[in-house]
Design a protein around this motif. Structure first.
Motif, PDB file in Angstrom:
ATOM      1  N   ILE A  60      -4.482   3.423  17.313  1.00 22.38           N
ATOM      2  CA  ILE A  60      -3.633   3.862  18.436  1.00 22.38           C
ATOM      3  C   ILE A  60      -4.498   4.461  19.557  1.00 22.38           C
ATOM      4  O   ILE A  60      -4.244   4.240  20.737  1.00 22.38           O
ATOM      5  N   GLY A  61      -5.530   5.190  19.167  1.00 24.78           N
ATOM      6  CA  GLY A  61      -6.429   5.788  20.164  1.00 24.78           C
ATOM      7  C   GLY A  61      -7.433   4.796  20.740  1.00 24.78           C
ATOM      8  O   GLY A  61      -8.215   5.142  21.629  1.00 24.78           O
ATOM      9  N   GLY A  62      -7.437   3.569  20.222  1.00 25.26           N
ATOM     10  CA  GLY A  62      -8.355   2.543  20.736  1.00 25.26           C
ATOM     11  C   GLY A  62      -9.760   2.667  20.177  1.00 25.26           C
ATOM     12  O   GLY A  62     -10.707   2.116  20.734  1.00 25.26           O
ATOM     13  N   HIS A  63      -9.883   3.366  19.048  1.00 23.63           N
ATOM     14  CA  HIS A  63     -11.214   3.569  18.494  1.00 23.63           C
ATOM     15  C   HIS A  63     -11.541   2.632  17.340  1.00 23.63           C
ATOM     16  O   HIS A  63     -12.615   2.691  16.777  1.00 23.63           O
ATOM     17  N   ARG A  64     -10.596   1.777  16.933  1.00 22.58           N
ATOM     18  CA  ARG A  64     -10.887   0.723  15.955  1.00 22.58           C
ATOM     19  C   ARG A  64      -9.845  -0.395  16.078  1.00 22.58           C
ATOM     20  O   ARG A  64      -8.807  -0.216  16.716  1.00 22.58           O
ATOM     21  N   GLU A  65     -10.153  -1.538  15.463  1.00 23.62           N
ATOM     22  CA  GLU A  65      -9.266  -2.699  15.559  1.00 23.62           C
ATOM     23  C   GLU A  65      -8.244  -2.702  14.420  1.00 23.62           C
ATOM     24  O   GLU A  65      -8.525  -2.225  13.322  1.00 23.62           O
ATOM     25  N   MET A  66      -7.096  -3.288  14.697  1.00 24.45           N
ATOM     26  CA  MET A  66      -6.022  -3.397  13.701  1.00 24.45           C
ATOM     27  C   MET A  66      -6.510  -4.113  12.428  1.00 24.45           C
ATOM     28  O   MET A  66      -6.147  -3.742  11.316  1.00 24.45           O
ATOM     29  N   GLU A  67      -7.343  -5.133  12.629  1.00 21.96           N
ATOM     30  CA  GLU A  67      -7.768  -5.928  11.472  1.00 21.96           C
ATOM     31  C   GLU A  67      -8.544  -5.067  10.459  1.00 21.96           C
ATOM     32  O   GLU A  67      -8.541  -5.355   9.265  1.00 21.96           O
ATOM     33  N   SER A  68      -9.177  -4.001  10.942  1.00 26.16           N
ATOM     34  CA  SER A  68      -9.976  -3.175  10.024  1.00 26.16           C
ATOM     35  C   SER A  68      -9.107  -2.366   9.058  1.00 26.16           C
ATOM     36  O   SER A  68      -9.615  -1.798   8.089  1.00 26.16           O
ATOM     37  N   ILE A  69      -7.792  -2.292   9.319  1.00 24.30           N
ATOM     38  CA  ILE A  69      -6.913  -1.561   8.381  1.00 24.30           C
ATOM     39  C   ILE A  69      -5.990  -2.529   7.625  1.00 24.30           C
ATOM     40  O   ILE A  69      -4.970  -2.127   7.071  1.00 24.30           O
ATOM     41  N   HIS A  70      -6.346  -3.817   7.643  1.00 24.99           N
ATOM     42  CA  HIS A  70      -5.517  -4.871   7.038  1.00 24.99           C
ATOM     43  C   HIS A  70      -6.046  -5.243   5.652  1.00 24.99           C
ATOM     44  O   HIS A  70      -7.220  -5.554   5.495  1.00 24.99           O
ATOM     45  N   PHE A  71      -5.153  -5.238   4.651  1.00 20.46           N
ATOM     46  CA  PHE A  71      -5.555  -5.583   3.277  1.00 20.46           C
ATOM     47  C   PHE A  71      -4.525  -6.522   2.643  1.00 20.46           C
ATOM     48  O   PHE A  71      -3.356  -6.498   3.024  1.00 20.46           O
ATOM     49  N   THR A  72      -5.010  -7.347   1.692  1.00 16.77           N
ATOM     50  CA  THR A  72      -4.112  -8.277   0.993  1.00 16.77           C
ATOM     51  C   THR A  72      -4.313  -8.115  -0.528  1.00 16.77           C
ATOM     52  O   THR A  72      -5.105  -7.288  -0.960  1.00 16.77           O
ATOM     53  N   TYR A  73      -3.596  -8.940  -1.274  1.00 17.28           N
ATOM     54  CA  TYR A  73      -3.531  -8.722  -2.725  1.00 17.28           C
ATOM     55  C   TYR A  73      -4.347  -9.716  -3.549  1.00 17.28           C
ATOM     56  O   TYR A  73      -4.239  -9.738  -4.770  1.00 17.28           O
ATOM     57  N   GLY A  74      -5.171 -10.537  -2.878  1.00 17.93           N
ATOM     58  CA  GLY A  74      -5.937 -11.575  -3.573  1.00 17.93           C
ATOM     59  C   GLY A  74      -6.841 -11.035  -4.671  1.00 17.93           C
ATOM     60  O   GLY A  74      -6.932 -11.606  -5.759  1.00 17.93           O
ATOM     61  N   LYS A  75      -7.492  -9.910  -4.387  1.00 24.43           N
ATOM     62  CA  LYS A  75      -8.443  -9.367  -5.375  1.00 24.43           C
ATOM     63  C   LYS A  75      -7.707  -8.808  -6.594  1.00 24.43           C
ATOM     64  O   LYS A  75      -8.223  -8.861  -7.707  1.00 24.43           O
ATOM     65  N   LEU A  76      -6.529  -8.284  -6.387  1.00 26.21           N
ATOM     66  CA  LEU A  76      -5.737  -7.793  -7.530  1.00 26.21           C
ATOM     67  C   LEU A  76      -5.291  -8.981  -8.388  1.00 26.21           C
ATOM     68  O   LEU A  76      -5.356  -8.935  -9.622  1.00 26.21           O
ATOM     69  N   GLN A  77      -4.855 -10.052  -7.705  1.00 27.54           N
ATOM     70  CA  GLN A  77      -4.414 -11.246  -8.448  1.00 27.54           C
ATOM     71  C   GLN A  77      -5.571 -11.820  -9.262  1.00 27.54           C
ATOM     72  O   GLN A  77      -5.394 -12.229 -10.406  1.00 27.54           O
ATOM     73  N   ALA A  78      -6.783 -11.807  -8.667  1.00 28.08           N
ATOM     74  CA  ALA A  78      -7.953 -12.341  -9.375  1.00 28.08           C
ATOM     75  C   ALA A  78      -8.265 -11.522 -10.638  1.00 28.08           C
ATOM     76  O   ALA A  78      -8.917 -12.023 -11.549  1.00 28.08           O
ATOM     77  N   LYS A  79      -7.781 -10.290 -10.670  1.00 27.46           N
ATOM     78  CA  LYS A  79      -8.004  -9.448 -11.861  1.00 27.46           C
ATOM     79  C   LYS A  79      -6.870  -9.582 -12.877  1.00 27.46           C
ATOM     80  O   LYS A  79      -6.771  -8.788 -13.813  1.00 27.46           O
ATOM     81  N   GLY A  80      -5.958 -10.533 -12.630  1.00 29.60           N
ATOM     82  CA  GLY A  80      -4.894 -10.784 -13.614  1.00 29.60           C
ATOM     83  C   GLY A  80      -3.623  -9.996 -13.371  1.00 29.60           C
ATOM     84  O   GLY A  80      -2.749  -9.937 -14.240  1.00 29.60           O
ATOM     85  N   ILE A  81      -3.513  -9.393 -12.198  1.00 26.21           N
ATOM     86  CA  ILE A  81      -2.279  -8.658 -11.871  1.00 26.21           C
ATOM     87  C   ILE A  81      -1.318  -9.636 -11.172  1.00 26.21           C
ATOM     88  O   ILE A  81      -1.714 -10.338 -10.231  1.00 26.21           O
ATOM     89  N   ASN A  82      -0.080  -9.709 -11.658  1.00 25.82           N
ATOM     90  CA  ASN A  82       0.909 -10.591 -11.016  1.00 25.82           C
ATOM     91  C   ASN A  82       1.438  -9.897  -9.766  1.00 25.82           C
ATOM     92  O   ASN A  82       1.799  -8.719  -9.826  1.00 25.82           O
ATOM     93  N   VAL A  83       1.484 -10.647  -8.668  1.00 21.94           N
ATOM     94  CA  VAL A  83       2.055 -10.059  -7.451  1.00 21.94           C
ATOM     95  C   VAL A  83       3.225 -10.929  -7.007  1.00 21.94           C
ATOM     96  O   VAL A  83       3.072 -12.125  -6.755  1.00 21.94           O
ATOM     97  N   VAL A  84       4.409 -10.332  -6.966  1.00 21.74           N
ATOM     98  CA  VAL A  84       5.617 -11.044  -6.547  1.00 21.74           C
ATOM     99  C   VAL A  84       5.990 -10.505  -5.165  1.00 21.74           C
ATOM    100  O   VAL A  84       6.186  -9.298  -5.003  1.00 21.74           O
ATOM    101  N   TYR A  85       6.053 -11.397  -4.165  1.00 18.34           N
ATOM    102  CA  TYR A  85       6.427 -10.946  -2.817  1.00 18.34           C
ATOM    103  C   TYR A  85       7.942 -11.027  -2.697  1.00 18.34           C
ATOM    104  O   TYR A  85       8.512 -12.092  -2.500  1.00 18.34           O
ATOM    105  N   ASP A  86       8.585  -9.917  -2.854  1.00 15.52           N
ATOM    106  CA  ASP A  86      10.045  -9.883  -2.860  1.00 15.52           C
ATOM    107  C   ASP A  86      10.460  -8.434  -2.625  1.00 15.52           C
ATOM    108  O   ASP A  86       9.639  -7.516  -2.742  1.00 15.52           O
ATOM    109  N   LYS A  87      11.735  -8.252  -2.327  1.00 15.98           N
ATOM    110  CA  LYS A  87      12.223  -6.879  -2.103  1.00 15.98           C
ATOM    111  C   LYS A  87      13.005  -6.430  -3.339  1.00 15.98           C
ATOM    112  O   LYS A  87      13.924  -7.141  -3.779  1.00 15.98           O
ATOM    113  N   VAL A  88      12.654  -5.285  -3.880  1.00 15.48           N
ATOM    114  CA  VAL A  88      13.410  -4.761  -5.019  1.00 15.48           C
ATOM    115  C   VAL A  88      14.713  -4.167  -4.486  1.00 15.48           C
ATOM    116  O   VAL A  88      14.707  -3.329  -3.584  1.00 15.48           O
TER     117      VAL A  88
END
Ligand SMILES: Cc1cc2nc3c(=O)[nH]c(=O)nc-3n(C[C@H](O)[C@H](O)[C@H](O)COP(=O)(O)OP(=O)(O)OC[C@H]3O[C@@H](n4cnc5c(N)ncnc54)[C@H](O)[C@@H]3O)c2cc1C
Length: 430
Positions: free
Chosen positions: A80-108
């Protein structure tokens, strides 16, 4: 059937309680049928998933999360202050899935505590032996007449969940004329990230000082004081002329009439006892409560938060459901990402122990909250917590606040803040 090695699990539990990575894995043939469903893949949920798998790889771990992309709230104030890019705070679940964790994209949409299953908007029904819920916060929009989720999404962002609203607030600041007024309305206690609004004020002030020096920030606050109060005040004086006629920041506290009760959306004008304030950029951060699913699942108390057993994080209202992170009542721990991460490790140890019928060791927790007041000027508050007489308590003599101003120390605190960000995001999503 092989029984779980009690010593190994206890070792794993102890090693992770205060955030030490690399806990030894334990195996248990009997645990092969153990299913844990985690509601919400944010800081608490993703950490719990990773550490459960580390402690007992035979547990079937499923995260149900409705967003494929997670943006951390921490460091979003720097975006917000313009001191870093949005992409630097972006994360996904690929590495968790690679460790055998099931990820379901849905709303509980519901949790059947008696039937031990989680229901989703996509029509799934997922059975569990233990469920961990970490849905973050929701907002009490109704406390400010005229404000709503739709208004927050379209024109007056709270930006208290990082994502599109973070970018909207940033864009509004960039588009604002020099000489404009930014009005920021922090929430009342308790809320996610106690120093967060004041870090945001500081980050925006740093941006305005450099790029739009004739502008000002008016803070309308329903509180008398806030986290790291003395350190922020001192920093605002040194960087932004606070307390002088030329101050970039005007802070109006509760006793001066700072509690906002109404907003006129079309003109971006807010009303409080201190008067009416017209903003060029308006940031209202509403009062907060547990995430909606916690209410729908009957996990909340009359204050709108989830009461838990402080050792296992199991709900005191429903068996086999544990709550970590912002939604839980874990005071004296703050509602912070680091606290959620630490709680999730203890909760994972508790769940692994319970599923394997072994006793859990005494837990402990840790938290540090960093804030950057201006480039090169970082501050922090830290604390270690222990378990005593059924409660989480602060360990006397641990933690503390950044000391009096010292330029070298403050530069180091900023470095620590950025290093903490890299470490915690690797721990949670890596
Ligand atoms: C501006 C700002 C700055 C901050 N800075 C810091 C900091 O410097 N240090 C720090 O420690 N903390 C910081 N925090 C606080 C930190 O971000 C939160 O405390 C932390 O994210 C809490 O984790 P959580 O798991 O409880 O919630 P979250 O991380 O919000 O995760 C909740 C997840 O649950 C999902 N979810 C909710 N409901 C459902 C449902 N029904 N079905 C499926 N999924 C669902 C959401 O999509 C989300 O991904 C900051 C917060 C803000 C707003």
């Amino acid at each position: 059937m092989t029984n779980i090695s009690r010593r190994t699990l206890l070792k794993a539990s102890a090693a992770t309680a205060v955030g030490v990575a690399g806990a030894s894995a334990v195996t248990s043939a009997s645990a092969a049928s153990k299913k844990v469903v985690i509601v919400g893949g944010g800081i608490g949920g993703a950490t719990a998933a990773q550490y459960l798998k580390k402690m007992d790889p035979s547990i079937d771990v499923t995260i149900v999360e409705y967003n494929k992309d997670y943006y951390t709230c921490f460091m979003s104030n720097e975006v917000i202050g313009g001191h870093r890019e949005m992409e630097s705070i972006h994360f996904t679940y690929g590495k968790l899935q690679a460790k055998g964790i099931n990820v379901v994209y849905d709303k509980v949409t519901g949790i059947d505590a008696a039937g031990q299953k989680v229901m989703t908007a996509g029509g799934k029904s997922i059975a569990y032996d233990r469920c961990i819920v970490s849905p973050g916060v929701d907002f009490k929009y109704e406390m400010i007449e005229g404000y709503s989720a739709d208004v927050a999404d379209s024109s007056i962002p709270h930006a208290w969940k990082a994502g599109p609203q973070t970018e909207m607030l940033r864009k509004q600041l960039v588009d604002m004329k020099d000489g404009g007024t930014v009005v920021i309305c922090p929430p009342g206690n308790p809320f996610r990230c106690p120093p967060g609004p004041y870090e945001r004020i500081s980050q925006i002030a740093a941006y305005l000082k450099k790029n739009k020096p004739n502008s000002k920030i008016v803070v309308l606050d329903p509180k008398e004081k806030f986290s790291k109060f003395g350190l922020f005040m001192d920093g605002w004086k040194r960087h932004y002329g606070y307390g002088t006629d030329k101050s970039l920041i005007q802070w109006i506290k509760k006793s001066e009439g700072g509690t906002v009760t109404k907003v006129d959306v079309a003109t971006k004008t807010v009303t409080c006892e201190a008067g009416t304030f017209k903003a060029d950029v308006l940031n209202i951060i509403p009062f907060q409560k547990a995430g909606k699913i916690a209410f729908d699942a009957g996990l909340t108390n009359d204050k709108g938060w989830c009461p838990i057993d402080h050792k296992t994080f199991e709900s005191t209202l429903h068996k086999n459901i544990h709550i970590v992170g912002d939604s839980s009542v874990a005071s004296p721990m703050p509602k912070s990402g680091y606290a959620a991460n630490s709680q999730a490790k203890v909760c994972a140890a508790a769940v692994a122990s319970l599923l394997n019928g072994v006793e859990m060791v005494e837990p402990s927790w840790v938290n540090t909250c960093y804030s950057v007041i201006a480039p090169g000027d970082g501050i922090s508050v830290a604390m270690v917590y222990a378990y005593k007489d059924g409660k989480i308590i602060k360990v006397k003599g641990s933690g503390g606040l950044t000391g009096a101003y010292d330029a070298e120390l403050r530069k180091r605190e900023e470095l620590y803040a950025h290093s903490w960000f890299k470490n915690i995001t690797a721990d949670v999503f890596g």
